[in-house]
Structure formats: structure tokens, C-alpha cells
Design an enzyme around this catalytic site. Structure first.
Site, short mmCIF file in Angstrom:
data_model
loop_
_atom_site.label_atom_id
_atom_site.label_comp_id
_atom_site.label_asym_id
_atom_site.label_seq_id
_atom_site.Cartn_x
_atom_site.Cartn_y
_atom_site.Cartn_z
N LEU A 122 21.30 80.74 20.08
CA LEU A 122 19.94 80.24 19.88
C LEU A 122 19.91 78.74 19.66
O LEU A 122 18.95 78.06 20.02
CB LEU A 122 19.32 80.93 18.65
CG LEU A 122 18.98 82.41 18.77
CD1 LEU A 122 18.59 82.97 17.40
CD2 LEU A 122 17.85 82.62 19.77
N GLN A 124 22.28 75.17 17.57
CA GLN A 124 23.44 74.63 16.85
C GLN A 124 22.94 73.83 15.67
O GLN A 124 22.07 72.97 15.80
CB GLN A 124 24.27 73.73 17.77
CG GLN A 124 25.48 73.08 17.13
CD GLN A 124 26.67 74.02 17.01
OE1 GLN A 124 26.83 74.91 17.85
NE2 GLN A 124 27.50 73.82 16.01
N GLY A 128 26.88 75.44 11.88
CA GLY A 128 27.58 75.96 13.04
C GLY A 128 26.58 76.56 14.02
O GLY A 128 25.37 76.43 13.86
N PRO A 129 27.06 77.27 15.04
CA PRO A 129 26.17 77.87 16.03
C PRO A 129 25.37 79.04 15.46
O PRO A 129 25.82 79.71 14.53
CB PRO A 129 27.13 78.35 17.13
CG PRO A 129 28.43 78.56 16.43
CD PRO A 129 28.49 77.53 15.35
N LYS A 144 24.29 83.12 11.81
CA LYS A 144 24.76 81.74 11.69
C LYS A 144 26.26 81.78 11.37
O LYS A 144 26.68 82.37 10.38
CB LYS A 144 23.99 81.02 10.60
CG LYS A 144 24.20 79.53 10.57
CD LYS A 144 23.08 78.79 9.84
CE LYS A 144 23.05 79.08 8.37
NZ LYS A 144 22.14 78.15 7.64
N ASP A 240 17.76 69.90 0.51
CA ASP A 240 17.85 69.55 1.93
C ASP A 240 16.58 70.00 2.67
O ASP A 240 16.66 70.58 3.75
CB ASP A 240 19.10 70.19 2.56
CG ASP A 240 19.47 69.52 3.89
OD1 ASP A 240 19.04 68.37 4.14
OD2 ASP A 240 20.19 70.15 4.70
#
Length: 423
Positions: A122, A124, A128-129, A144, A240
Site C-alpha cells: 500500500l 512506505q 517500513g512497508p 506494517k 509525531d
């Protein structure tokens, strides 16, 4: 005489033997007491240095412990303690993660099959991917995977599982499972079919965002942060917040995601260094290294102006905001062109005013998330009230027109009857 001398010698020998025996018993007793006193001291030190974090949510779970600074002297070097803690984590992490309430653990084979051998990617991220997956139950999820070269690691993985294991809210992305197997670390989330807010604003998506949707997204985000700051026990600071970490489901409801850098609002005596994403970081945090709830408020203020302008923070958004703040209608000049003519400019200005308050340089001058949430909600409520008023007015006008038409019909019938009488 000889007999008496023998008796004296025997008495002295027995006395010496008893004295030696008593001395040995006293020595052993002292050694035993010192050993057990040392064990009690060590136990007390461990109980002081490690305090379990409280837990809440649907069901309860034991969260990872936070090391607190203390005045107890601990023998051994700092590196020795770290190595010991790392060793304990490696041996106990599976048991600890398994204790998280309501989160199932999947095997590598389960995830491999669900993602069609990791081919349904989907996107990155910094972790990670991310892959789309269909589990054996038929549930569609997003997986994930922690990349080997990721800037994040086991600590962030642990934080994500522990935080989302105990926090549940309609405006937080739901963690439905995890995998620690074959050296891989994976997180399994509910699938958010409309992707991230960043992709919708900047990714060249065919689907744009109208003003109603943007206002609702701002309200959804505020509700999610409000739960973290004021509903969770202990409170959680996200650290974040950014448009890439706001995901939207099939109904375009926004949910806060990515809790790898999150921190509970308890002092743990450690300086974790500068965390966050450039463009969203509170300037006061950069100066003091002290991240608070008001730092999250600053990041949310940036997101508010992203919703209004569709200008990314890396494209000098702050400069545009500063220019717009010089006049009451300055935000009109930086409004997203897609919204031109399709929004209520007063609502835009009101939302921008909330954003400006969130971006105050001094943290104490920034509002709490509860105040922000209420302010955004009032904008929406005023909108709904106006729509209701217009709806009532429209209905009244419709009824009046209908009555006039009925009267005209009656007059017409009366006129025709008079004509017949005259004839």
C-alpha cells in the site's frame, strides 16, 4: 593429685570445645543475617527503580515499566545495567506482548498468506512497508512491517503495541494484531480505505476534499487527541502528529495513527533526544528538549493550516501563516484554490483563528485540546444551526406559496361560478 590434674585438663578442653562451637554458631548466624539483609535490600532497590505503568481501556493489561530516577546506589556499571535490561527484554518480550489485552498474535506464516507473500503493498513509511492483507476470517487489514534499515526499531514497536493495547477510541486507528516471528516485527491495523490526509492533500489523488470534509477531519483529530490528553490514564503525548499520520476510513472519518514515538506523561528521568517530524515540531521543544501536551497542540495547529491551505510544512507553510496573521482576512490569500467559491469564508477564518492560537510561541498561551475541540465544534454547530434556519425558512416559503396557489384556485372557481349565474 594426678587424678585432679586430669579432671582440670578435661574441663578446660570441654570449655574450649564449647567456646569454639558457640563462636562458629554465632559466625554462621551473622553470615545468614547479612545475606538475607542484602537480598531484602536488592528487592527494595528493584521495587523502587521499576514502577509499573497504570493501564486502562477495555479490559486491563500490564504495560511496560518506566524506569524512574532515584537516590538508591546500585552496584555495577551503567553498561552492565543496560545489558541486563536488554537481556531480560529479549527473554521476556514475547510474554509481555502476549499479555496485552485483546490483541491477538499472528505467526509469520499467517501474515505471509494474508498479504499474498507480501506483494500487495500500500505504501512506505518511516517504520517500513505497509501491505494490504485479507486474514483467514475475511477481515481486510493493513500490515506494517519493520524494515531492517528503519530509523525506528524494537522500542517503537513495543510502544505501539503497549499504547494501542490499552487505548480505544473511534478517532484512534485500531490495532488488531501483531507478529514477532522469524526475526520480523509486524503490526496489523484496521484497513483505512481512504489512506492518509497527506495523500489526499498532496498526493495527486483523484478525490479532493471539500470544506465540509476538512472541517469534520479537524474535529475528528481534535477528539482523538483529546482522548489521549484528557481521557487516557496516564495521559499520552503523541509526539509525531502530522498529516501523514492521520488516516481516513471509508466514511471519511479521521483517525490518529502511528504511536511509535508516543510517551506517557510521567517523568522517567531519561532524555530521549529530539523526536518528531520537521515542520511539525514545537520550537520550544527544540530549545528546551521538553516535550509536553502543548507540543502536540502546536503540531495540530500546523495540521489545521494544512487543511485550509493544502500547503505542506516543507513548502514554507510557516512563512505563509505568519504573513496571513498580519490582517484579519489574511487567510483568504492562502486558501486552497480547490475551496474557492465552495466554502463559507467566515468558517475558514474562524478555523484559522484556532490554528493561530495553537501556534503561539509560548506553550502556556496555547489552548488545551479540550478548548480546541470545543472551538471547532462550535463552528460546525453554527453551520448546522444556519442550515436548520434556512430549511425552516424554505419550508415556510413553500407553505406560503402553496396557500397563495390554493387561494388563486378558489378565486378562479368563484369567478367561474359567478359567470354561470349571470348567464
Amino acid at each position: 593429685m594426678a587424678h585432679k590434674a586430669n579432671l582440670v585438663i578435661i574441663g578446660i578442653s570441654v570449655g574450649l570445645a564449647l567456646g569454639i562451637l558457640i563462636a562458629l554458631l554465632v559466625f554462621c548466624a551473622i553470615r545468614w543475617y547479612k545475606k538475607h539483609a542484602h537480598l531484602r535490600r536488592c528487592t527494595n532497590e528493584r521495587s523502587v527503580t521499576t514502577v509499573p505503568i497504570r493501564s486502562n481501556g477495555f479490559g486491563t493489561s500490564t504495560d511496560f515499566s518506566a524506569s524512574l530516577s532515584n537516590t538508591v546506589a546500585v552496584k555495577g556499571s551503567e553498561s552492565g545495567r543496560k545489558n541486563s535490561q536488554f537481556f531480560l527484554w529479549n527473554n521476556q518480550k514475547k510474554d509481555r506482548l502476549a499479555s496485552v489485552s485483546g490483541i491477538p498474535k499472528y505467526s509469520y506464516k499467517d501474515i505471509q498468506k494474508a498479504t499474498q507473500n507480501f506483494t500487495t503493498i500500500l505504501g512506505q513509511g518511516s517504520f517500513g512497508p505497509v501491505y494490504k492483507a485479507t486474514m483467514a476470517t475475511g477481515e481486510v487489514v493493513a500490515v506494517k512491517v519493520l524494515a531492517s534499515d528503519s530509523k525506528q526499531g524494537e522500542r517503537e514497536f513495543q510502544t505501539e503495541v503497549s499504547v494501542l493495547g490499552r487505548l480505544h477510541h473511534r478517532n484512534l486507528v485500531n490495532l488488531v494484531g501483531y507478529c514477532v516471528d522469524k526475526g520480523q516485527h509486524m503490526l496489523v491495523y484496521e484497513f483505512m480505505s481512504n489512506g492518509s490526509l497527506a495523500n489526499l492533500l498532496y498526493g495527486g489523488e483523484d478525490r479532493g476534499l471539500n470544506w465540509d470534509e476538512r472541517l469534520q477531519i479537524a474535529l475528528d483529530i481534535s477528539h482523538g487527541i483529546e482522548y489521549l490528553h484528557e481521557g487516557a490514564v496516564p495521559p499520552v503525548i503523541h509526539r509525531d502528529l502530522k498529516s501523514a499520520n492521520i488516516l481516513l476510513d471509508g466514511s471519511m472519518r479521521a483517525k490518529v495513527a502511528d504511536f511509535g514515538l508516543s510517551k506517557e506523561e510521567v517523568f522517567d528521568g531519561r532524555n530521549s533526544g529530539l523526536k518528531g517530524t520537521y515542520g511539525y515540531i514545537d520550537p520550544m521543544y527544540i530549545t528546551t528538549s521538553n516535550f509536553t501536551m502543548k507540543s502536540d497542540i502546536y503540531s495540530f495547529g500546523v495540521i489545521i493550516f494544512e487543511l485550509i491551505t493544502a500547503i505542506h510544512p516543507h513548502q514554507n507553510l510557516t512563512e505563509y501563516i505568519n504573513l496571513a496573521s498580519m490582517s484579519p482576512d489574511g487567510v483568504d490569500e492562502i486558501l486552497d484554490k480547490q475551496l474557492a467559491g465552495g466554502c463559507n469564508i467566515e468558517e475558514v477564518r474562524n478555523l484559522a483563528s484556532i490554528g493561530h492560537r495553537c501556534l503561539q510561541k509560548t506553550p502556556r498561551r496555547r489552548p488545551s485540546i479540550g478548548e480546541v475541540s470545543q472551538a471547532v465544534l462550535k463552528i460546525k454547530q453554527r453551520r448546522l444551526a444556519k442550515e436548520d434556519t434556512m430549511s425552516f425558512a424554505s419550508k415556510d416559503l413553500s407553505r406560503a406559496v402553496s396557500r397563495i396557489e390554493d387561494q388563486q384556485v378558489e378565486l378562479s372557481m368563484m369567478a367561474s361560478s359567478k359567470d354561470r349565474v349571470t348567464e
